[in-house]
Design a protein around this motif. Structure first.
Motif, PDB file in Angstrom:
ATOM      1  N   UNK A  20       0.823  -1.216   0.000  1.00 19.32           N
ATOM      2  CA  UNK A  20       0.000   0.000   0.000  1.00 19.32           C
ATOM      3  C   UNK A  20       0.852   1.259   0.000  1.00 19.32           C
ATOM      4  N   UNK A  21       1.930   1.245   0.791  1.00 18.05           N
ATOM      5  CA  UNK A  21       2.785   2.432   0.823  1.00 18.05           C
ATOM      6  C   UNK A  21       3.397   2.666  -0.562  1.00 18.05           C
ATOM      7  N   UNK A  22       3.910   1.592  -1.151  1.00 15.47           N
ATOM      8  CA  UNK A  22       4.516   1.747  -2.472  1.00 15.47           C
ATOM      9  C   UNK A  22       3.487   2.217  -3.495  1.00 15.47           C
ATOM     10  N   UNK A  23       2.288   1.694  -3.388  1.00 13.76           N
ATOM     11  CA  UNK A  23       1.237   2.098  -4.319  1.00 13.76           C
ATOM     12  C   UNK A  23       0.918   3.582  -4.155  1.00 13.76           C
ATOM     13  N   UNK A  24       0.774   3.997  -2.908  1.00  8.93           N
ATOM     14  CA  UNK A  24       0.439   5.409  -2.669  1.00  8.93           C
ATOM     15  C   UNK A  24       1.566   6.327  -3.130  1.00  8.93           C
ATOM     16  N   UNK A  25       2.793   5.859  -3.007  1.00  5.44           N
ATOM     17  CA  UNK A  25       3.914   6.664  -3.513  1.00  5.44           C
ATOM     18  C   UNK A  25       3.843   6.755  -5.037  1.00  5.44           C
ATOM     19  N   UNK A  26       3.632   5.614  -5.657  1.00  2.00           N
ATOM     20  CA  UNK A  26       3.614   5.575  -7.121  1.00  2.00           C
ATOM     21  C   UNK A  26       2.492   6.434  -7.679  1.00  2.00           C
ATOM     22  N   UNK A  27       1.387   6.474  -6.955  1.00  3.44           N
ATOM     23  CA  UNK A  27       0.234   7.250  -7.428  1.00  3.44           C
ATOM     24  C   UNK A  27       0.327   8.730  -7.058  1.00  3.44           C
ATOM     25  N   UNK A  28       1.321   9.055  -6.262  1.00  2.00           N
ATOM     26  CA  UNK A  28       1.452  10.465  -5.882  1.00  2.00           C
ATOM     27  C   UNK A  28       0.583  10.864  -4.710  1.00  2.00           C
ATOM     28  N   UNK A  29      -0.024   9.893  -4.052  1.00  2.00           N
ATOM     29  CA  UNK A  29      -0.824  10.197  -2.863  1.00  2.00           C
ATOM     30  C   UNK A  29       0.112  10.531  -1.704  1.00  2.00           C
ATOM     31  N   UNK A  30       1.215   9.797  -1.647  1.00  2.00           N
ATOM     32  CA  UNK A  30       2.259  10.127  -0.678  1.00  2.00           C
ATOM     33  C   UNK A  30       3.383  10.825  -1.428  1.00  2.00           C
ATOM     34  N   UNK A  31       3.768  11.974  -0.934  1.00  2.00           N
ATOM     35  CA  UNK A  31       4.801  12.744  -1.625  1.00  2.00           C
ATOM     36  C   UNK A  31       6.148  12.637  -0.914  1.00  2.00           C
ATOM     37  N   UNK A  32       7.240  12.865  -1.643  1.00  2.00           N
ATOM     38  CA  UNK A  32       8.574  12.840  -1.043  1.00  2.00           C
ATOM     39  C   UNK A  32       8.642  13.729   0.201  1.00  2.00           C
ATOM     40  N   UNK A  33       9.357  13.251   1.189  1.00  2.00           N
ATOM     41  CA  UNK A  33       9.551  13.960   2.466  1.00  2.00           C
ATOM     42  C   UNK A  33       8.306  13.997   3.358  1.00  2.00           C
ATOM     43  N   UNK A 121      -1.209   2.129 -15.112  1.00  2.00           N
ATOM     44  CA  UNK A 121      -0.222   3.158 -15.461  1.00  2.00           C
ATOM     45  C   UNK A 121      -0.856   4.542 -15.485  1.00  2.00           C
ATOM     46  N   UNK A 122      -2.108   4.586 -15.916  1.00  2.00           N
ATOM     47  CA  UNK A 122      -2.809   5.873 -15.887  1.00  2.00           C
ATOM     48  C   UNK A 122      -2.928   6.395 -14.460  1.00  2.00           C
ATOM     49  N   UNK A 123      -3.295   5.486 -13.554  1.00  2.00           N
ATOM     50  CA  UNK A 123      -3.433   5.884 -12.147  1.00  2.00           C
ATOM     51  C   UNK A 123      -2.129   6.417 -11.582  1.00  2.00           C
TER      52      UNK A 123
ATOM     53  N   UNK B  94      -5.533  -7.458  -8.627  1.00  2.00           N
ATOM     54  CA  UNK B  94      -4.733  -6.899  -7.535  1.00  2.00           C
ATOM     55  C   UNK B  94      -3.254  -7.242  -7.705  1.00  2.00           C
ATOM     56  N   UNK B  95      -2.981  -8.512  -7.970  1.00  2.00           N
ATOM     57  CA  UNK B  95      -1.573  -8.890  -8.016  1.00  2.00           C
ATOM     58  C   UNK B  95      -0.913  -8.324  -9.269  1.00  2.00           C
ATOM     59  N   UNK B  96      -1.680  -8.130 -10.307  1.00  2.00           N
ATOM     60  CA  UNK B  96      -1.128  -7.477 -11.501  1.00  2.00           C
ATOM     61  C   UNK B  96      -0.730  -6.049 -11.147  1.00  2.00           C
ATOM     62  N   UNK B  97      -1.639  -5.370 -10.466  1.00  2.00           N
ATOM     63  CA  UNK B  97      -1.328  -3.991 -10.074  1.00  2.00           C
ATOM     64  C   UNK B  97      -0.053  -3.954  -9.247  1.00  2.00           C
ATOM     65  N   UNK B  98       0.021  -4.868  -8.283  1.00  2.00           N
ATOM     66  CA  UNK B  98       1.192  -4.886  -7.422  1.00  2.00           C
ATOM     67  C   UNK B  98       2.465  -5.171  -8.207  1.00  2.00           C
ATOM     68  N   UNK B  99       2.341  -6.068  -9.151  1.00  2.00           N
ATOM     69  CA  UNK B  99       3.526  -6.414  -9.938  1.00  2.00           C
ATOM     70  C   UNK B  99       3.999  -5.229 -10.766  1.00  2.00           C
ATOM     71  N   UNK B 100       3.082  -4.475 -11.291  1.00  2.00           N
ATOM     72  CA  UNK B 100       3.468  -3.296 -12.079  1.00  2.00           C
ATOM     73  C   UNK B 100       4.199  -2.301 -11.189  1.00  2.00           C
ATOM     74  N   UNK B 101       3.669  -2.096  -9.993  1.00  2.00           N
ATOM     75  CA  UNK B 101       4.317  -1.153  -9.080  1.00  2.00           C
ATOM     76  C   UNK B 101       5.708  -1.646  -8.699  1.00  2.00           C
TER      77      UNK B 101
END
Lengths: 131, 131, 131, 131
Positions: A20-33, A121-123, B94-101
């Motif tokens: 979840x953390x990585x996802x939120x980072x990738x999506x820009x929900x969590x920002x650097x710092x 990728x769009x997300x 879900x796992x596809x999304x995770x794999x992309x990230x």
DNA sequence: GTGGTCTAGACCACC
DNA sequence: GTGGTCTAGACCACA
């Protein structure tokens, strides 16, 4: 900062947090710092053990996603940190192949799959480069 | 019938067997009605516990990939059996999304990923549609 | 007097300060009898807690690197103060051994390591013998 | 397989285990494919908690020093696995520099230090290449 | 206040 | 039998 953890899933809790953390980072929900909730905070919010959160944070730090500052807390890394581990790449390749085969058996066409990927990728938006 | 099993991987042995059988079916290496080695044969050939092979076969049968005929042996199912389980589809998504990230963090570009996918579908040949 | 402190490192802040002061002394950047900034000055300059600087200064004084004169401030010790603690020597030996092994695993050859060491001693210049 | 753990040291127990395993590998005391004691075995032998041993083993696996085979145990990796992490290299460089300065303050000459290093490499013998 | 380490004890999947 | 995960609760160093 909303986390969505499901203890019934077979993926371990700490991995779900990592994802979840990585996802939120990738999506820009969590920002650097940006500051993450403290171990105790998050653990009580999620009603899980602090050690579990701690384990997730440590792994995230190892991957370079977050940094922890002694006595102050944990923060999203300033710059996006990519790891070029050939073992990891091979692993990803394998699980991708497996996922495609499983999708095939689940009746998902190549077109559908490609569409899914496009959507992910769009997300992630422009964050794939700049983050 | 060459199996490529690696006990050092974190994926359980029985799952690796399942994956390989499904992969060989998808690629057309294993054809409908083809006979599989018996549990004892395969386990001694792979130098693993018979229970492990047995578990894999049971799961494959449950998924409709193979059928066991008492006293005759186990065979690849006559017709390709697709399962439209919405829960499974969601899980795959879900796992596809995770794999992309994860790939993103591993420094794999969207183009590379797409290329990988293309290659897997090529290996599966025409079987992806008609089988 | 430039300090280069990184709170993201696992080494505690106060240790980083100790290290830097000792390094600057060894390199001849800080000279005997030279005045150090006060605790308050340094802490505000570094944007860290005064207690942290204070702790570092206390430890440096204990090691004989600096001296505090009440009402005047803190200064680099007049003479270089070596400590012949056999326990410390043993500890250094141990961590050196460990560092070599870790370097080995990190793919650093003996030659590279020796080169690094040479460079550090060069930076320290003649101070390594006479100071 | 003798481990020498000292709970009074400030280095965490799990790190001490990691260090010792790596040292024994580097020295050729532990050979590729050799089995390590099980988590429970080692923990009871050392009179420490199984989780502590487990943590050490997991980190060793992450570093590629050992591999764990499900249901069978943990083994020294077949081939020597070097990791080229630039962050790690920088860290090693830093701690080397620090160690030299500390040695300087402890009254250890450059010659003595070089001798120590020589001795460590001797103990590692030819294993530095072939292992 | 923060995270890091360790213990004790439980449960689970896999082989 | 093996290791992996999770919980509960304790103690510590650091800021």
């Amino acid at each position: 900062m909303y986390f969505n953890i499901d203890p019934r899933k077979n993926t371990p809790l700490y991995e779900q947090i990592i994802h979840q953390v990585k996802e939120m980072c990738a999506k820009g929900i969590l920002l650097p710092n940006e500051k993450l909730p403290s171990v105790r905070e998050l653990s009580s919010q999620m009603v899980i053990n602090p050690n579990t959160v701690s384990k997730a944070y440590q792994e995230l730090e190892r991957q370079g996603v977050i940094v922890t500052i002694r006595g102050r807390g944990t923060f999203i890394s300033e710059e996006f940190h990519q790891t070029y581990d050939p073992r990891l790449v091979e692993k990803l390749k394998q699980s991708l192949k497996q996922m495609i085969i499983d999708s095939h058996y689940a009746g998902i066409s190549k077109e559908e799959l490609t569409e899914w990927i496009e959507k992910v990728y769009e997300e992630m938006g422009g964050n794939s480069d700049e983050n």
